[in-house]
Structures are given as C-alpha cells and as structure tokens.
Design a protein around this motif. Sequence first.
Motif, PDB file in Angstrom:
ATOM      1  N   VAL A  94       0.845  -1.197   0.000  1.00  0.00           N
ATOM      2  CA  VAL A  94       0.000   0.000   0.000  1.00  0.00           C
ATOM      3  C   VAL A  94       0.877   1.242   0.000  1.00  0.00           C
ATOM      4  N   LEU A  95       0.504   2.238  -0.784  1.00  0.00           N
ATOM      5  CA  LEU A  95       1.100   3.567  -0.671  1.00  0.00           C
ATOM      6  C   LEU A  95       0.106   4.473   0.030  1.00  0.00           C
ATOM      7  N   GLU A  96       0.511   4.987   1.186  1.00  0.00           N
ATOM      8  CA  GLU A  96      -0.305   6.001   1.856  1.00  0.00           C
ATOM      9  C   GLU A  96       0.171   7.353   1.355  1.00  0.00           C
ATOM     10  N   VAL A  97      -0.689   8.029   0.636  1.00  0.00           N
ATOM     11  CA  VAL A  97      -0.286   9.219  -0.117  1.00  0.00           C
ATOM     12  C   VAL A  97      -0.143  10.420   0.811  1.00  0.00           C
ATOM     13  N   SER A  98       1.093  10.966   0.866  1.00  0.00           N
ATOM     14  CA  SER A  98       1.337  12.173   1.657  1.00  0.00           C
ATOM     15  C   SER A  98       1.671  13.371   0.786  1.00  0.00           C
ATOM     16  N   ASN A  99       2.008  13.112  -0.477  1.00  0.00           N
ATOM     17  CA  ASN A  99       2.193  14.198  -1.445  1.00  0.00           C
ATOM     18  C   ASN A  99       2.021  13.630  -2.851  1.00  0.00           C
ATOM     19  N   ILE A 100       1.679  14.491  -3.774  1.00  0.00           N
ATOM     20  CA  ILE A 100       1.384  14.053  -5.135  1.00  0.00           C
ATOM     21  C   ILE A 100       2.646  13.600  -5.861  1.00  0.00           C
ATOM     22  N   GLU A 101       3.790  14.209  -5.513  1.00  0.00           N
ATOM     23  CA  GLU A 101       5.028  13.935  -6.231  1.00  0.00           C
ATOM     24  C   GLU A 101       5.470  12.473  -6.102  1.00  0.00           C
ATOM     25  N   SER A 102       5.105  11.822  -4.997  1.00  0.00           N
ATOM     26  CA  SER A 102       5.590  10.456  -4.772  1.00  0.00           C
ATOM     27  C   SER A 102       4.605   9.377  -5.216  1.00  0.00           C
ATOM     28  N   VAL A 103       3.505   9.777  -5.854  1.00  0.00           N
ATOM     29  CA  VAL A 103       2.521   8.807  -6.334  1.00  0.00           C
ATOM     30  C   VAL A 103       3.020   8.166  -7.623  1.00  0.00           C
ATOM     31  N   MET A 104       2.924   6.831  -7.683  1.00  0.00           N
ATOM     32  CA  MET A 104       3.375   6.121  -8.881  1.00  0.00           C
ATOM     33  C   MET A 104       2.629   4.799  -8.985  1.00  0.00           C
ATOM     34  N   PRO A 105       2.588   4.205 -10.166  1.00  0.00           N
ATOM     35  CA  PRO A 105       1.942   2.897 -10.312  1.00  0.00           C
ATOM     36  C   PRO A 105       2.768   1.804  -9.661  1.00  0.00           C
ATOM     37  N   GLY A 106       2.115   0.654  -9.442  1.00  0.00           N
ATOM     38  CA  GLY A 106       2.835  -0.499  -8.928  1.00  0.00           C
ATOM     39  C   GLY A 106       2.390  -0.970  -7.559  1.00  0.00           C
ATOM     40  N   PHE A 107       1.479  -0.235  -6.924  1.00  0.00           N
ATOM     41  CA  PHE A 107       0.971  -0.626  -5.618  1.00  0.00           C
ATOM     42  C   PHE A 107      -0.376  -1.331  -5.767  1.00  0.00           C
ATOM     43  N   ASP A 108      -0.709  -2.147  -4.771  1.00  0.00           N
ATOM     44  CA  ASP A 108      -2.007  -2.819  -4.786  1.00  0.00           C
ATOM     45  C   ASP A 108      -3.128  -1.876  -4.385  1.00  0.00           C
ATOM     46  N   PHE A 109      -2.820  -0.975  -3.436  1.00  0.00           N
ATOM     47  CA  PHE A 109      -3.807   0.007  -2.975  1.00  0.00           C
ATOM     48  C   PHE A 109      -3.124   1.345  -2.739  1.00  0.00           C
ATOM     49  N   TYR A 110      -3.937   2.387  -2.838  1.00  0.00           N
ATOM     50  CA  TYR A 110      -3.496   3.737  -2.516  1.00  0.00           C
ATOM     51  C   TYR A 110      -4.434   4.273  -1.436  1.00  0.00           C
ATOM     52  N   PHE A 111      -3.895   4.471  -0.233  1.00  0.00           N
ATOM     53  CA  PHE A 111      -4.687   5.018   0.863  1.00  0.00           C
ATOM     54  C   PHE A 111      -4.584   6.539   0.813  1.00  0.00           C
ATOM     55  N   ILE A 112      -5.743   7.195   0.782  1.00  0.00           N
ATOM     56  CA  ILE A 112      -5.800   8.657   0.717  1.00  0.00           C
ATOM     57  C   ILE A 112      -6.320   9.174   2.054  1.00  0.00           C
ATOM     58  N   PRO A 113      -5.443   9.772   2.881  1.00  0.00           N
ATOM     59  CA  PRO A 113      -5.900  10.267   4.172  1.00  0.00           C
ATOM     60  C   PRO A 113      -6.687  11.576   4.030  1.00  0.00           C
ATOM     61  N   THR A 114      -7.820  11.625   4.696  1.00  0.00           N
ATOM     62  CA  THR A 114      -8.552  12.871   4.899  1.00  0.00           C
ATOM     63  C   THR A 114      -8.472  13.170   6.392  1.00  0.00           C
ATOM     64  N   VAL A 115      -7.672  14.172   6.759  1.00  0.00           N
ATOM     65  CA  VAL A 115      -7.430  14.454   8.172  1.00  0.00           C
ATOM     66  C   VAL A 115      -8.627  15.231   8.722  1.00  0.00           C
ATOM     67  N   LEU A 116      -9.480  14.529   9.425  1.00  0.00           N
ATOM     68  CA  LEU A 116     -10.761  15.084   9.854  1.00  0.00           C
ATOM     69  C   LEU A 116     -10.595  16.284  10.771  1.00  0.00           C
ATOM     70  N   ASN A 117      -9.548  16.273  11.586  1.00  0.00           N
ATOM     71  CA  ASN A 117      -9.364  17.372  12.550  1.00  0.00           C
ATOM     72  C   ASN A 117      -8.297  18.365  12.116  1.00  0.00           C
ATOM     73  N   SER A 118      -7.971  18.390  10.823  1.00  0.00           N
ATOM     74  CA  SER A 118      -7.051  19.397  10.305  1.00  0.00           C
ATOM     75  C   SER A 118      -7.780  20.717  10.086  1.00  0.00           C
ATOM     76  N   ASN A 119      -7.048  21.802  10.338  1.00  0.00           N
ATOM     77  CA  ASN A 119      -7.586  23.134  10.069  1.00  0.00           C
ATOM     78  C   ASN A 119      -7.164  23.657   8.700  1.00  0.00           C
ATOM     79  N   ASN A 120      -6.563  22.794   7.904  1.00  0.00           N
ATOM     80  CA  ASN A 120      -6.070  23.173   6.584  1.00  0.00           C
ATOM     81  C   ASN A 120      -6.791  22.340   5.532  1.00  0.00           C
ATOM     82  N   VAL A 121      -7.517  23.005   4.640  1.00  0.00           N
ATOM     83  CA  VAL A 121      -8.321  22.288   3.646  1.00  0.00           C
ATOM     84  C   VAL A 121      -7.476  21.395   2.744  1.00  0.00           C
TER      85      VAL A 121
END
Length: 230
Positions: A63-90
């Motif tokens: 799994v790739l847990e995506v923390s920035n767009i630059e490091s996203v690439m093919p080859g993983f079984d899953f891509y986890f996209i975090p939505t930080v519910l308690n972040s004050n930054n959209v």
Amino acid sequence: MYNIKQWRHVFKLDPAKTISDNDLDAICMSNTDAIILGGTDNVTEDNVIQLMSRVRRYPLPLVLEVSNIESVMPGFDFYFIPTVLNSNNVKYHNGMLLEALKEYGHVIDFDEVIFEGYLVMNEDSKVAQRTNANTQLDINDIDAYALMANELYRFPIMYLENSGKYGEVDTVKSVKDTLTTTQLFYGGGITTLSQAKEMAEYADTIVVGDIIYKDIKKALKTVKVKESSK
C-alpha cells in the motif's frame, strides 16, 4: 484481490528511513498482513520507488499512503488517501485529492483507491504539526468524528493516528463501539506484543511502524497478535 477487512496486523515503512535487507526480509516474511509505505517528511519519488522495488519481491499486499502528489506512482495494490478530519487546513481534507484527480484522474483505477478518515491524536507529532490538526479533543469530539466517518462520509477506514505515542485504550474502544461499517485502524506507540494485543482487542487492524527502526526483534513479536485473535 486482497481483502483489507481481513487485515489484523500491518507494518508501516517510512521511505525516508533506512532499513537493511535483512530487517526488511524479516518484516516481509513475518506473516504480517500487508506493508504500508508512508511518512510525513522527505517522502520523494526516488525513495518511494526504491523501497517499493525492494518490498515487491515478497508476496504480500503493498500500500502507498499518499502524503504528497510527487511520490505517487503505479505499482501498488492500494493507494490510501488520508482525509485528516481534525485538520484546520483544507489541503489535508481534499486539497491533495483535488490535485491528484486533476493530474491522474483519467488513469486512476478507483478500485485501488481507499479513503481513510484520519484522526490525528498526538499534538507533539510531526503529522499534527504538518496538517495543523486540532488535537484538543475530548471523547465526545472523537466519537462525533467516528460518526462522521461511518455515517456521513462512509469511509472504508477510520485511522486513529497517535504517531509515536501509545494511545488510550478506552478511546479506541469508544470509537470501535461507534463504528458499524467503517474499519478501525490504530497506529502509534505500539512497541510490545502486549500493547499490540491490547489495541487489537478493539481495533480491527493495528499498524506498527516506529519500533521497526529501533528494535526489530520487538517489532517482529507484535505479529503474534494474529495468533491470539483467531
């Protein structure tokens, strides 16, 4: 296709940290259910692809847990996209997702994309500072976020992220009691098998990360939590 619902134990590797071939082999052959690649600082295309190519030799979900767009690439079984519910930054709610869809939306296999409702709990952690998360939460706040993840957003996963600090078991229990369909991941401060068992009593899936780089033998022992949960 792998069934994430069956995962009880997951190791999380940081692409920005060094791990020897022997330790990586031990981690990947340990009977853990999956490997997640993810981190907060210095996650780059180069170090992600290097670590991915090393882990890909082993027959387990990656799994790739995506923390920035630059490091996203093919080859993983899953891509986890975090939505930080308690972040004050959209940006950490849907900003990165928007950028990803603009750039890669035409080629994304959405069966591989899993949304995580992230709740950052440790105010001293890098992820709390990076995402400008409001960590001053009482149990009513936390349960309300769990309801939000389960009933409104209907996230497949809710991730309680304590990052470097062992959390409160009662909090994990309360969240688990609130969730009905959303899978509960817990990560943060697990360094022993007893802690792994304690959190696995309520969390559907435990995530073990930092201890890998401090004491590989202790990290490997946490996998035994799967034996006690059968």
